[in-house]
Every structure is written in structure tokens, then in C-alpha cells.
Motif scaffolding. Structure first.
Motif, PDB file in Angstrom:
ATOM      1  N   ALA A  12       9.950 -14.708 -29.360  1.00 35.99           N
ATOM      2  CA  ALA A  12       9.072 -13.686 -29.923  1.00 35.99           C
ATOM      3  C   ALA A  12       9.815 -12.663 -30.774  1.00 35.99           C
ATOM      4  O   ALA A  12       9.220 -12.026 -31.650  1.00 35.99           O
ATOM      5  N   TYR A  13      11.112 -12.499 -30.531  1.00 32.62           N
ATOM      6  CA  TYR A  13      11.893 -11.493 -31.242  1.00 32.62           C
ATOM      7  C   TYR A  13      12.782 -12.071 -32.340  1.00 32.62           C
ATOM      8  O   TYR A  13      13.411 -11.315 -33.067  1.00 32.62           O
ATOM      9  N   ARG A  33      12.194 -10.957 -36.026  1.00 28.23           N
ATOM     10  CA  ARG A  33      12.333  -9.493 -36.112  1.00 28.23           C
ATOM     11  C   ARG A  33      13.780  -9.065 -35.903  1.00 28.23           C
ATOM     12  O   ARG A  33      14.245  -8.096 -36.503  1.00 28.23           O
ATOM     13  N   SER A  83      10.730 -14.844 -23.650  1.00 28.83           N
ATOM     14  CA  SER A  83       9.452 -15.058 -24.335  1.00 28.83           C
ATOM     15  C   SER A  83       9.301 -16.495 -24.828  1.00 28.83           C
ATOM     16  O   SER A  83       8.379 -16.796 -25.579  1.00 28.83           O
ATOM     17  N   THR A  93      10.577 -21.424 -31.700  1.00 31.03           N
ATOM     18  CA  THR A  93       9.900 -20.586 -32.687  1.00 31.03           C
ATOM     19  C   THR A  93      10.294 -21.050 -34.078  1.00 31.03           C
ATOM     20  O   THR A  93      11.112 -21.948 -34.243  1.00 31.03           O
TER      21      THR A  93
END
Length: 325
Positions: free
Chosen positions: A219-220, A223, A241, A245
Motif C-alpha cells: 500500500a505504501y 508513495r 499491507s 502491487t
């Protein structure tokens, strides 16, 4: 001896205190009577069946401990019966006794109790090996650690400050942010109410940070890349998470970014011994000088290991959770 046995993969209730055989030590190992052991997120994954112990390791959970040396193998020269030590383990810390390679044993640092030192080996070895040995964080650079109030986070804040870095952290409550600020963190970001990328850019004049230590994962990931400075490094040590990805590869090239990952438990004995040696040389003096200390949130008796796991999975704690036989 008594040890915590994972009776079947599942929730905290599968952790049962049982009578088991004493560990047998090899020629290059020491047997430690456990004073305390500390919880790590990896223990909860092992309990669920998602992180089995390496080949040859103890089947019981527990990746670090402190205690007193009960016996030594015939090839061990540094340690002797009666020494008070702490140790980095491949497993077996949730027990009354544990066998550990001599190269993964550390003296108790001055000023730290035997019990509290159980919370040092895993975080010290993880942070030193990833942030400093691999990512080469140095004085004057900026460093972001996600989960600043965790065992890893509270240690990373302190040791990075002693090395002259500016420290950014994320955490999920005002109490945790305040605690991290008090430990020395320069910029504390509430990930529930703020976008950390925006805040990092604001605080660095649009540049981003030099090194990020991340346990969140999928999820990070994008970012994190967006938050890095030119020649920045992202070091992944967990996937809370998720592990899959997508990223924009064109983020990496213009800024010459490095993405790397590391895990401590699967490393060879030789590699762990090397890391432990570096930690004793570089981290132990900072602890002895009072610049770094273990942050202990709560201790549980071994019989309440399930409750300790429930606390860890609630993420309500700050720092380390200990188990005491």
C-alpha cells in the motif's frame, strides 16, 4: 523445560505452554536460561503458519532473548557459564531455555537490566543492518521510518539521531506521535489524518528524504518512491499491507532510486554473526552512553503469551512487549 508450542496454525489461542525436551547445544553454541524474550511481528506470522522457522531452527517462536549462560559447546571461547547475555535467535525464545550460536550472543549493555535487554537484539540488528550497513544513512541526511512507535521505530529514531540524521516518522495516534517526538523524532506525521508524501515534501523543500525504512509494503510502495530524494533508498522489511502491487517504473529512473529488501531470520549463521559484531561495535556504545534505550511497553508471563499476541496485533502498544518465563 516449558515452552510455547503452536498447536495448529491460527489465532492467539493456539499458543499453548507445554512441557518439552531441553534443547541440545552444538559445539559452537551456548545454552541460555531465559530471563525474558520479546515479541516480534514475525512471531504472529509464524503462529498463523505464514512464516515457518528456517531449516534446523527451533520450532518454538521467539527471535530474541536475554538470560544467563547455562552451558557452552566445546568450541566456544568467549562465553562462560554464568555470563549474563542477550541473543539474536532463529527461534525458540518463548521458552525457559534456548540454544543459540555463540556468534549471535551479545553482552548486556551497561545501564540496561537483564530483563529489558531482551528487547534489543532483533531491533538493533534489523535497524543497523538495513539503515546503516545497506542503506548507508549518514549525518546530515533525512530518514523516514514508518510505524515510529513500534519496537523497530522507537529504536530507529534513537540510533538515527545519534548518527546525526533528521528523523521523520509516521504513527496513528496523537499519543504515539508525542512519544516519538519525545524520543527525538523531528517530524511526526499522523498517517490517519495526513498524506505523508505531501508532508515530507513540505518539510524538505520538495526534495524528499534520503532513506525510508518500511514495514507496510504494497500500500505504501509508490508513495514511498514519491517521497524519496535523488539517490534515495527504500528498504523494505515487512508487508503488513500485502506483498503484491504495481509501481510506475518511471519514478525510479530520473531520481536514481534504490529499492531493496532484507529479512534477518533467513540469514546464515555467518551473516548473523557479522551483523551482531557490527551492532556490538556501533550500537552498544550508544546504549552505554545513555543515548539509546530499549522501550518496553508491557511484560507478560509465558502462560499469557496469547494475550501478548493480542496486544501486538491490536497495535495499541509503544515499543516492545516482553515474555517472562
Amino acid at each position: 523445560m516449558k515452552a510455547i508450542v503452536i498447536t495448529t496454525p491460527g489465532g492467539p489461542e493456539v499458543l499453548q505452554l507445554q512441557q518439552v525436551d531441553d534443547p541440545e547445544i552444538k559445539d559452537d553454541e551456548v545454552l541460555i536460561k531465559v530471563e525474558a524474550s520479546a515479541l516480534n511481528r514475525a512471531d504472529t506470522l509464524q503462529r498463523k503458519g505464514a512464516y515457518p522457522p528456517p531449516k534446523g531452527a527451533s520450532p518454538y517462536p521467539g527471535l530474541e532473548c536475554s538470560g544467563t549462560v547455562l552451558s557452552v559447546g566445546k568450541n566456544v571461547t568467549r562465553w562462560k557459564v554464568g555470563d549474563q547475555v542477550c541473543a539474536l535467535l532463529s527461534g525458540g525464545g518463548y521458552a525457559e531455555k534456548v540454544a543459540v550460536p555463540a556468534g549471535q550472543v551479545l553482552p548486556i549493555p551497561p545501564g540496561v537490566s537483564l530483563k529489558d535487554s531482551a528487547g534489543l537484539p532483533e531491533v538493533a540488528c534489523t535497524v543497523w543492518s538495513t539503515v546503516f550497513m545497506m542503506s548507508r544513512l549518514s549525518a546530515g541526511e533525512t530518514f523516514l521510518v514508518h510505524g515510529g512507535s513500534s519496537g523497530i521505530g522507537t529504536f530507529a529514531i534513537q540510533i538515527a539521531k545519534t548518527k546525526g540524521a533528521t528523523v521523520f516518522i509516521t504513527a496513528g495516534s496523537e499519543d504515539k506521535l508525542a512519544f516519538c517526538k519525545n524520543l527525538g523524532a523531528d517530524v511526526c506525521i499522523n498517517y490517519k489524518t495526513e498524506d505523508f508524501v505531501t508532508r515530507v515534501k513540505e518539510e524538505t523543500g520538495g526534495k524528499g528524504v534520503d532513506v525510508i525504512l518500511d514495514c507496510i509494503g504494497a500500500a505504501y510502495l509508490q508513495r514511498n518512491l514519491d517521497s524519496l530524494n535523488f539517490d534515495g533508498t527504500l528498504c523494505l522489511i515487512g508487508f503488513q499491507s500485502g506483498a503484491v502491487t504495481e509501481i510506475k517504473l518511471n519514478t525510479l529512473l530520473p531520481k536514481r532510486l534504490t529499492v531493496q529488501g532484507a529479512a534477518l531470520r533467513p540469514r546464515s549463521r555467518e551473516n548473523k554473526a557479522m551483523v551482531v559484531n557490527e551492532v556490538e561495535k556501533n550500537v552498544w556504545p550508544a546504549i552505554a552512553a545513555g543515548k539509546v534505550k530499549p522501550i518496553i511497553y508491557k511484560s507478560f508471563p509465558l502462560s499469557d503469551t496469547g494475550e501478548a499476541h493480542r496486544l501486538m496485533e491490536s497495535s495499541e502498544h509503544i515499543g516492545k512487549i516482553l515474555l517472562v518465563p
